[in-house]
Structure formats: C-alpha cells, structure tokens
Enzyme design. Structure first.
Site, PDB file in Angstrom:
ATOM      1  N   HIS A 199       8.278  -7.280   1.495  1.00 47.44           N
ATOM      2  CA  HIS A 199       6.557  -7.226   1.102  1.00 47.44           C
ATOM      3  C   HIS A 199       6.229  -7.899  -0.027  1.00 47.44           C
ATOM      4  O   HIS A 199       6.864  -8.157  -0.881  1.00 47.44           O
ATOM      5  CB  HIS A 199       6.423  -5.691   1.235  1.00 47.44           C
TER       6      HIS A 199
ATOM      7  N   LYS B 246       3.061  -3.600  -3.474  1.00 40.91           N
ATOM      8  CA  LYS B 246       3.192  -2.437  -2.500  1.00 40.91           C
ATOM      9  C   LYS B 246       3.621  -1.302  -3.551  1.00 40.91           C
ATOM     10  O   LYS B 246       4.585  -1.343  -4.286  1.00 40.91           O
ATOM     11  CB  LYS B 246       4.110  -3.103  -1.397  1.00 40.91           C
TER      12      LYS B 246
HETATM   13  N1  LIG Z   1       0.031   0.862   9.248  1.00 38.56           N
HETATM   14  C1  LIG Z   1      -0.092  -0.273   8.976  1.00 38.56           C
HETATM   15  O1  LIG Z   1      -0.060  -1.191   9.772  1.00 38.56           O
HETATM   16  C2  LIG Z   1      -0.419  -0.803   7.470  1.00 38.56           C
HETATM   17  C3  LIG Z   1      -0.358   0.196   6.583  1.00 38.56           C
HETATM   18  N2  LIG Z   1      -0.656  -0.363   5.105  1.00 38.56           N
HETATM   19  C4  LIG Z   1      -0.687   0.822   4.330  1.00 38.56           C
HETATM   20  O2  LIG Z   1      -1.916   1.002   3.652  1.00 38.56           O
HETATM   21  C5  LIG Z   1      -2.059   1.682   2.631  1.00 38.56           C
HETATM   22  C6  LIG Z   1      -2.962   0.796   1.888  1.00 38.56           C
HETATM   23  O3  LIG Z   1      -2.752  -0.760   1.881  1.00 38.56           O
HETATM   24  P1  LIG Z   1      -3.268  -1.727   1.122  1.00 38.56           P
HETATM   25  O4  LIG Z   1      -4.688  -2.119   1.402  1.00 38.56           O
HETATM   26  O5  LIG Z   1      -2.382  -2.803   0.978  1.00 38.56           O
HETATM   27  O6  LIG Z   1      -3.662  -1.338  -0.416  1.00 38.56           O
HETATM   28  P2  LIG Z   1      -4.389  -1.629  -1.481  1.00 38.56           P
HETATM   29  O7  LIG Z   1      -4.195  -0.880  -2.824  1.00 38.56           O
HETATM   30  O8  LIG Z   1      -5.113  -2.792  -1.451  1.00 38.56           O
HETATM   31  O9  LIG Z   1      -5.903  -0.604  -0.798  1.00 38.56           O
HETATM   32  C7  LIG Z   1      -5.978   0.639  -1.135  1.00 38.56           C
HETATM   33  C8  LIG Z   1      -7.516   1.083  -1.451  1.00 38.56           C
HETATM   34  O10 LIG Z   1      -7.648   2.367  -1.058  1.00 38.56           O
HETATM   35  C9  LIG Z   1      -8.463   2.693  -2.501  1.00 38.56           C
HETATM   36  N3  LIG Z   1      -8.308   4.157  -2.645  1.00 38.56           N
HETATM   37  C10 LIG Z   1      -7.315   4.763  -3.248  1.00 38.56           C
HETATM   38  N4  LIG Z   1      -7.308   6.058  -3.155  1.00 38.56           N
HETATM   39  C11 LIG Z   1      -8.602   6.321  -2.405  1.00 38.56           C
HETATM   40  C12 LIG Z   1      -9.236   7.539  -2.144  1.00 38.56           C
HETATM   41  N5  LIG Z   1      -8.926   8.696  -2.518  1.00 38.56           N
HETATM   42  N6  LIG Z   1     -10.540   7.320  -1.470  1.00 38.56           N
HETATM   43  C13 LIG Z   1     -10.925   6.063  -1.073  1.00 38.56           C
HETATM   44  N7  LIG Z   1     -10.166   4.944  -1.515  1.00 38.56           N
HETATM   45  C14 LIG Z   1      -9.026   5.112  -2.133  1.00 38.56           C
HETATM   46  C15 LIG Z   1      -7.853   1.772  -3.464  1.00 38.56           C
HETATM   47  O11 LIG Z   1      -9.148   1.784  -4.609  1.00 38.56           O
HETATM   48  C16 LIG Z   1      -7.631   0.648  -2.846  1.00 38.56           C
HETATM   49  O12 LIG Z   1      -8.948  -0.181  -2.854  1.00 38.56           O
HETATM   50  C17 LIG Z   1      -0.654   1.391   2.389  1.00 38.56           C
HETATM   51  O13 LIG Z   1      -0.136   2.873   2.093  1.00 38.56           O
HETATM   52  C18 LIG Z   1       0.109   0.576   2.947  1.00 38.56           C
HETATM   53  O14 LIG Z   1       1.417   0.778   3.004  1.00 38.56           O
HETATM   54  C19 LIG Z   1      -1.026  -1.524   4.851  1.00 38.56           C
HETATM   55  C20 LIG Z   1      -1.077  -2.486   5.965  1.00 38.56           C
HETATM   56  C21 LIG Z   1      -0.648  -2.237   7.472  1.00 38.56           C
HETATM   57  O1  LIG Z   2       1.873  -2.301   2.409  1.00 36.12           O
HETATM   58  C1  LIG Z   2       1.660  -2.933   3.396  1.00 36.12           C
HETATM   59  O2  LIG Z   2       1.274  -4.033   3.079  1.00 36.12           O
HETATM   60  C2  LIG Z   2       2.046  -2.605   4.516  1.00 36.12           C
HETATM   61  N1  LIG Z   2       2.577  -1.208   4.838  1.00 36.12           N
HETATM   62  C3  LIG Z   2       2.988  -0.768   6.079  1.00 36.12           C
HETATM   63  C4  LIG Z   2       4.498  -0.193   5.893  1.00 36.12           C
HETATM   64  O3  LIG Z   2       4.681   0.253   4.794  1.00 36.12           O
HETATM   65  O4  LIG Z   2       5.287  -0.358   6.820  1.00 36.12           O
HETATM   66  C5  LIG Z   2       2.868  -1.664   7.198  1.00 36.12           C
HETATM   67  C6  LIG Z   2       3.137  -3.179   6.982  1.00 36.12           C
HETATM   68  O5  LIG Z   2       4.512  -3.297   6.792  1.00 36.12           O
HETATM   69  C7  LIG Z   2       2.358  -3.503   5.773  1.00 36.12           C
END
Ligand SMILES: NC(=O)C1=CN([C@@H]2O[C@H](COP(=O)(O)OP(=O)(O)OC[C@H]3O[C@@H](n4cnc5c(N)ncnc54)[C@H](O)[C@@H]3O)[C@@H](O)[C@H]2O)C=CC1
Ligand SMILES: O=C(O)C1=N[C@H](C(=O)O)C[C@H](O)C1
Length: 248
Positions: free
Chosen positions: A134, A138
């Site tokens: 990743h 992350k």
């Molecule tokens: N299931 C999936 O397909 C995917 C899951 N993810 C997951 O999504 C999560 C976010 O990932 P990213 O966008 O890369 O992180 P990021 O750090 O870029 O974005 C997270 C955002 O949430 C905000 N935030 C944190 N606490 C908050 C709250 N209490 N209320 C409102 N906003 C809040 C932060 O300020 C930030 O802007 C991670 O856990 C990641 O692993 C990411 C990509 C794909």
């Molecule tokens: O943090 C990410 O970027 C992602 N988070 C998810 C995970 O932890 O599996 C999904 C994807 O891998 C992107």
C-alpha cells in the site's frame, strides 16, 4: 426513490472520490459531506438515508454508533475490524432492526474476486502467504483486505481438513515472517507511489499459483460503494463483504 446520502470523511483520499461518485449518480442525492471537524448532527439535520463512512479506525465506531442510533443506514470501508468491534455493531443493529450496515474490506470488484479465488484455491495447496502493498500514508497494517483474505483462506483450509502450515523457521528476526492471521503469514509493504495491491501466493510440490490484484486509482472503489448504498436500504442487519451484493 432518490436516496439521501452523506459522505463522512469527505476530504480524504477515498472520501473525496466518493463525493464525486454520489454527486454523479442520478438516483442519489448528496445531502451532507462531513470532515473531521463536522458535527454528526449534520446527518440528522440533512435527513440522511445512507451514510458512506470512510474515515479512520479511531473514528469509525463513534460514527456508526451515531448513525445506527439515529435511523441512518451505513456503508463503511474503514478498516480496523476486530471481533470485539463487530460484537458492538451487532448490538447497535439489534437495537435498530430495520437498519442495514455494510462493512466492506474492499469495494473493488477485482479485489473481491481475488479474495473469492483465493478462498477457492485454499484447500488445494500446502503453503500460502499473503503479501499486501500500500501507499505510505496508510494507518493500519495489515490491510483490511489482507486480513479478510487470510481469514477466508484459513477457514477454507480448516473446512477441508487441512492441517495448519508448518513453519520451518528456527532463527528469526522478529517480524521477518510477517503477521500471523489465523495461521496464515501476512506481509505488509508501505511504499510511496503505490495505492493498494495484494498477492496471494500458493505453493505445493512442483508448482505455485499467484493471485494478484492492483488498485491503480480510487475510482476502482466507486462502483462497489454505489452498489452498497443502493442495496443496504433493503438489507437489514450486518453484511460483511461486498461479495454478498454481487452475483458471483
Ligand atoms: N474498503 C475499501 O475499499 C477501502 C477502504 N479504505 C479505508 O478507508 C479509510 C480511509 O482511507 P483514506 O481515504 O486513504 O484515508 P484519509 O486519511 O485520506 O482520509 C480519511 C479522512 O477522514 C477524516 N476523518 C477522520 N476522522 C473523522 C471523523 N470522525 N469524522 C469525519 N471525518 C473524519 C480525515 O480528516 C480524512 O480527511 C481507511 O481505513 C482505509 O483503509 C480506503 C480505500 C478503499
Ligand atoms: O487504505 C487503503 O488505501 C485501502 N484500504 C483498504 C484495506 O485496508 O484493505 C482497501 C484497499 O486496500 C485500500
């Protein structure tokens, strides 16, 4: 019916992409975009039907608690799920039986298929290891996807009566063999320039099988998020994994 949708974590890497995807969907209306400093009451003020929760393992539980206590269905991709956390959300759902919660370790179709293929292959190979790679921002390791993949593989091995893998290592620098997820070694690489990638390596006498998936842009998660939003309103209770909404 047009669904009223909110994105929580709207300024994050995936959240910002989700805002655009919801805005572009003709059957959905984006009625709230919440960041770290927003008040959760914005959700109830905006009469949100479904909240898309994409924040941080430290934030997700409070967000889910608010939504499920206030009549709002949730689709979340945030990571950090443990049995204890799942028990907590099941309790919240028991108290709100008409609501649905989708927890999707990965919203991309390729990643979901990769997990399914790995689950299918699991019983045929003596050796298996998961390597996830990743981006360098992350927060969690191993990834939610890798953890889920390893759990699915371990369950399939057990169901097939396969004995746990034997690790021959007797001399080890701590961590060199990765994290142990239900007996499956999981290795996490963090590298600037990457987004989200995973290899499941299977091996047996004279052959190996590698199942690799690459997410190259956050747009790959959007069809899954939109599908989740549309489906969750008719699916009360906890749905864990997007595969349950796909005709696989
Ligand atoms: N299931 C999936 O397909 C995917 C899951 N993810 C997951 O999504 C999560 C976010 O990932 P990213 O966008 O890369 O992180 P990021 O750090 O870029 O974005 C997270 C955002 O949430 C905000 N935030 C944190 N606490 C908050 C709250 N209490 N209320 C409102 N906003 C809040 C932060 O300020 C930030 O802007 C991670 O856990 C990641 O692993 C990411 C990509 C794909
Ligand atoms: O943090 C990410 O970027 C992602 N988070 C998810 C995970 O932890 O599996 C999904 C994807 O891998 C992107």
């Amino acid at each position: 019916m047009t669904l009223r949708v909110a994105v929580i974590g709207a300024k994050g890497r995936i959240g910002a992409e989700a805002v655009k995807a919801v805005e572009a969907a003709p059957d959905l209306e984006l009625v709230a975009s919440l960041g770290r400093d927003s008040e959760l009451t914005e959700l109830t003020d905006a009469r949100v039907d479904v909240a898309v929760e994409l924040t941080h393992p430290d934030s997700v539980m409070a967000n889910l608690d608010y939504c499920l206590s206030n009549g709002i269905h949730v689709v979340t991709g945030t990571t950090g799920w443990t049995e204890e956390r799942l028990a907590t959300v099941r309790g919240l759902l028991d108290a709100a039986p008409s609501l649905g919660l989708l927890i999707a370790p990965n919203f991309s179709i390729g990643a979901v298929l990769g997990m399914q293929f790995a689950q299918k292959a699991a019983k045929y190979f003596e050796s298996v290891e998961v390597v996830e790679l990743h981006h360098d921002r992350k927060a969690d390791a191993p990834s939610g996807t890798a953890t889920r993949t390893a759990q699915l593989i371990a369950a399939a091995r057990e169901a097939a009566g396969r004995a746990p893998q034997q690790d021959p290592t007797t001399h080890e620098l701590p961590g060199a063999r990765g994290a142990d997820v239900d007996g499956i070694p999981v290795h996490a690489v963090r590298l600037r320039g990457l987004l989200a990638h995973q290899e499941v390596l299977f091996g047996d006498t004279g052959e190996t099988l590698t199942i690799r998936h690459d997410s190259l842009h956050h747009s790959c998660f959007m069809p899954g998020i939109l599908l989740g939003v549309r489906k969750i309103v008719d699916q009360p209770g906890l749905t864990f994994g997007l595969e349950h909404f796909l005709d696989l």
